[in-house]
Design a protein around this motif. Structure first.
Motif, mmCIF file in Angstrom:
data_model
loop_
_atom_site.group_PDB
_atom_site.id
_atom_site.type_symbol
_atom_site.label_atom_id
_atom_site.label_comp_id
_atom_site.label_asym_id
_atom_site.label_seq_id
_atom_site.Cartn_x
_atom_site.Cartn_y
_atom_site.Cartn_z
ATOM 1 N N ASP A 1 -1.719 -5.274 -4.609
ATOM 2 C CA ASP A 1 -1.841 -3.833 -4.391
ATOM 3 C C ASP A 1 -3.155 -3.556 -3.664
ATOM 4 O O ASP A 1 -4.228 -3.905 -4.136
ATOM 5 N N TYR B 1 -4.934 -6.643 -7.829
ATOM 6 C CA TYR B 1 -5.408 -5.392 -7.246
ATOM 7 C C TYR B 1 -6.660 -5.623 -6.413
ATOM 8 O O TYR B 1 -7.601 -6.256 -6.885
ATOM 9 N N THR C 1 6.153 4.066 -2.285
ATOM 10 C CA THR C 1 6.826 3.870 -3.565
ATOM 11 C C THR C 1 8.336 3.739 -3.452
ATOM 12 O O THR C 1 8.918 2.826 -4.033
ATOM 13 N N ILE D 1 -1.744 6.315 -7.516
ATOM 14 C CA ILE D 1 -1.413 6.097 -8.931
ATOM 15 C C ILE D 1 0.095 5.933 -9.139
ATOM 16 O O ILE D 1 0.535 5.158 -9.991
ATOM 17 N N CYS E 1 -5.093 -0.959 -3.095
ATOM 18 C CA CYS E 1 -5.640 0.361 -3.464
ATOM 19 C C CYS E 1 -4.653 1.501 -3.232
ATOM 20 O O CYS E 1 -4.989 2.523 -2.630
ATOM 21 N N SER E 2 -3.457 1.307 -3.724
ATOM 22 C CA SER E 2 -2.417 2.332 -3.605
ATOM 23 C C SER E 2 -2.712 3.524 -4.507
ATOM 24 O O SER E 2 -3.587 3.467 -5.371
ATOM 25 N N ILE F 1 0.846 -8.979 -10.563
ATOM 26 C CA ILE F 1 0.188 -7.990 -9.710
ATOM 27 C C ILE F 1 -1.311 -8.276 -9.683
ATOM 28 O O ILE F 1 -1.929 -8.489 -10.724
ATOM 29 N N TYR G 1 0.867 -1.172 0.000
ATOM 30 C CA TYR G 1 0.000 0.000 0.000
ATOM 31 C C TYR G 1 0.905 1.223 0.000
ATOM 32 O O TYR G 1 1.546 1.539 1.009
ATOM 33 N N ARG H 1 3.165 -1.670 -12.358
ATOM 34 C CA ARG H 1 2.980 -2.043 -13.767
ATOM 35 C C ARG H 1 4.324 -2.101 -14.492
ATOM 36 O O ARG H 1 4.562 -2.990 -15.313
ATOM 37 N N THR I 1 2.228 4.476 -7.166
ATOM 38 C CA THR I 1 2.565 3.095 -6.815
ATOM 39 C C THR I 1 2.056 2.132 -7.881
ATOM 40 O O THR I 1 2.766 1.205 -8.294
ATOM 41 N N LYS I 2 0.837 2.332 -8.352
ATOM 42 C CA LYS I 2 0.284 1.471 -9.400
ATOM 43 C C LYS I 2 1.153 1.518 -10.662
ATOM 44 O O LYS I 2 1.417 0.480 -11.285
ATOM 45 N N ASN I 3 1.599 2.701 -11.047
ATOM 46 C CA ASN I 3 2.460 2.833 -12.222
ATOM 47 C C ASN I 3 3.790 2.114 -12.022
ATOM 48 O O ASN I 3 4.298 1.466 -12.941
#
Length: 119
Positions: A42, A67, A18, A47, A44-45, A65, A15, A54, A49-51
């Motif tokens: 993940d 989500y 980064t 954006i 619900c981190s 990954i 979470y 990915r 962290t999501k990037n």
């Protein structure tokens, strides 16, 4: 290319965090033992962290990954990761952990040489 039945599944809930996450993921990617899948849940981190996740998933096909649709916490996320695991063994990793480069090698060797040990 990773095996369809890797020796070990590393499960890591995350979470945000980064900067720490970069070091944590790198410490797994750089392991001397390579027959693993790296399952990251993940929770619900943001954006950023999501990037980052990915990017790593594209770079290394051992990384998978998943989500959560809402923030559920590390216990739920870890159990979700176990559900998706295909390895003979499961290793826990937290998003602020840094693993020694021989961590997985030593753990697998120990478990293979000590079949009565199960935890």
């Amino acid at each position: 290319m990773p095996s369809s039945n890797p020796k070990i599944s590393i499960v890591m809930p995350c979470y945000n965090r980064t900067e720490m996450l970069k070091r944590s993921i790198k410490s797994i990617i750089d392991q001397s033992f390579s027959d693993f899948e790296f399952i990251i849940i993940d929770d619900c981190s943001d954006i950023e962290t999501k990037n980052l996740l990915r990017k790593y998933e594209i770079q290394d096909n051992r990384i998978k990954i998943f989500y959560n649709t809402k923030n559920r916490g590390p216990t739920y996320s870890f159990n979700k990761g176990i559900y998706y695991s295909k390895g003979n063994y499961i290793a826990r990793m937290d998003s602020d952990d840094i693993s020694h480069k021989d961590r997985l090698k030593k753990q697998v060797e120990f478990l293979e040489n000590n079949p009565k040990v199960f935890v």
